[in-house]
Design a protein around this motif. Structure first.
Motif, PDB file in Angstrom:
ATOM      1  N   LYS A 166       0.845  -1.193   0.000  1.00  0.00           N
ATOM      2  CA  LYS A 166       0.000   0.000   0.000  1.00  0.00           C
ATOM      3  C   LYS A 166       0.882   1.244   0.000  1.00  0.00           C
ATOM      4  CE  LYS A 166      -3.276  -2.567   2.810  1.00  0.00           C
ATOM      5  NZ  LYS A 166      -3.853  -2.737   4.164  1.00  0.00           N
ATOM      6  N   PHE A 167       0.377   2.307  -0.622  1.00  0.00           N
ATOM      7  CA  PHE A 167       1.110   3.562  -0.551  1.00  0.00           C
ATOM      8  C   PHE A 167       0.230   4.655   0.026  1.00  0.00           C
ATOM      9  CE2 PHE A 167      -0.431   3.670  -5.013  1.00  0.00           C
ATOM     10  CZ  PHE A 167      -1.056   4.906  -5.041  1.00  0.00           C
ATOM     11  N   GLY A 168       0.898   5.676   0.558  1.00  0.00           N
ATOM     12  CA  GLY A 168       0.178   6.786   1.154  1.00  0.00           C
ATOM     13  C   GLY A 168       1.105   7.969   1.339  1.00  0.00           C
ATOM     14  N   LYS A 169       0.717   8.873   2.222  1.00  0.00           N
ATOM     15  CA  LYS A 169       1.473  10.092   2.465  1.00  0.00           C
ATOM     16  C   LYS A 169       1.740  10.223   3.955  1.00  0.00           C
ATOM     17  CE  LYS A 169       0.647  13.820   0.097  1.00  0.00           C
ATOM     18  NZ  LYS A 169       0.024  15.074  -0.433  1.00  0.00           N
ATOM     19  N   SER A 170       2.986  10.595   4.275  1.00  0.00           N
ATOM     20  CA  SER A 170       3.347  10.772   5.676  1.00  0.00           C
ATOM     21  C   SER A 170       2.778  12.079   6.214  1.00  0.00           C
ATOM     22  CB  SER A 170       4.867  10.758   5.846  1.00  0.00           C
ATOM     23  OG  SER A 170       5.470  11.796   5.093  1.00  0.00           O
ATOM     24  N   ASN A 171       2.243  12.020   7.417  1.00  0.00           N
ATOM     25  CA  ASN A 171       1.861  13.218   8.151  1.00  0.00           C
ATOM     26  C   ASN A 171       3.052  13.745   8.949  1.00  0.00           C
ATOM     27  OD1 ASN A 171      -0.923  12.812   7.375  1.00  0.00           O
ATOM     28  ND2 ASN A 171      -0.981  11.194   8.912  1.00  0.00           N
ATOM     29  N   GLU A 172       3.896  12.805   9.367  1.00  0.00           N
ATOM     30  CA  GLU A 172       5.108  13.141  10.104  1.00  0.00           C
ATOM     31  C   GLU A 172       6.204  12.163   9.702  1.00  0.00           C
ATOM     32  OE1 GLU A 172       6.611  13.921  14.697  1.00  0.00           O
ATOM     33  OE2 GLU A 172       4.838  12.692  14.342  1.00  0.00           O
ATOM     34  N   TYR A 173       7.401  12.689   9.471  1.00  0.00           N
ATOM     35  CA  TYR A 173       8.558  11.852   9.169  1.00  0.00           C
ATOM     36  C   TYR A 173       9.806  12.608   9.602  1.00  0.00           C
ATOM     37  CZ  TYR A 173      12.144   9.409   6.437  1.00  0.00           C
ATOM     38  OH  TYR A 173      13.291   8.758   6.045  1.00  0.00           O
TER      39      TYR A 173
END
Length: 200
Positions: A166-173
């Motif tokens: 699955k892919f997505g977007k980080s809110n925090e990294y």
């Protein structure tokens, strides 16, 4: 002599590329720099007779250019909850000394900058994950929906075996280890999903 090993569980990754990260298609990363954190949470695993259930291992990566052309500088991050035998097993596996996927990746590494042990905290639910490694790493991400409201997936991903990720977007990294391994890159790519790997 290395032992046979198997691990399976949930994989998490954040990096500095836009969504989805193009490195798995042999393209250069955004800004020609890869700053990635990749971790394997082990639900069921063993190294010979040593159980690895419930442990975690992974790496921080700093690299220029096309990812799979090599030149990686890495910090190997092992689980502080491991006992002596488990810690040795994790290092054998994730360093590549025990073969399998990580043995193949070992040739990509220019320098192992450090090997550290940290406590891990991992939570996942319904397309959302949160992952922390001591005071060094904090990641939080949500999956990205594609057409018809379906979770977006990619196949193949080279670090999890023969299955979709699955892919997505980080809110925090956020990574804060040393001058080289220090970045705040939320709002970029995340990959996550089940994996199953072995030495053979």
């Amino acid at each position: 002599m290395a032992e046979d090993w198997t691990i399976k569980g949930e994989y998490v990754e954040c990096c500095n590329c836009s969504v989805p990260c193009q490195c798995i298609w042999w393209e250069a990363p955004d800004d020609n720099i890869c700053n990635a954190a990749v971790f394997w949470n082990i639900e069921d695993g063993n190294y010979g007779d040593v159980s690895l259930d419930g442990l975690t291992g992974g790496v921080l990566v700093d690299q220029d250019g096309v990812l799979f052309e090599g030149g990686w500088n890495v910090v190997l991050v092992l689980d502080a909850a491991a006992d002596e035998a488990q810690a040795e097993a994790l290092q054998m596996i994730f360093s590549g000394e025990a073969g399998g996927l990580f043995g193949g990746l070992a040739g990509m590494i220019d320098e192992v900058v450090d090997v550290i042990s940290l406590p891990f905290d991992y939570r996942s639910d319904n397309g959302h994950f949160e992952f922390e490694a001591g005071e060094v790493l904090s990641m939080e991400a949500d999956g990205s929906e594609g057409l018809h409201g379906q979770q977006g997936t990619v196949f193949p991903h080279p670090l999890i075996g023969d299955q979709d990720i699955k892919f997505g977007k980080s809110n925090e990294y956020v990574v804060d280890f040393n001058d080289e391994f220090a970045w705040d890159l939320g709002g970029n790519n995340a990959y996550f999903g089940e994996y199953e790997l072995a030495s053979g």
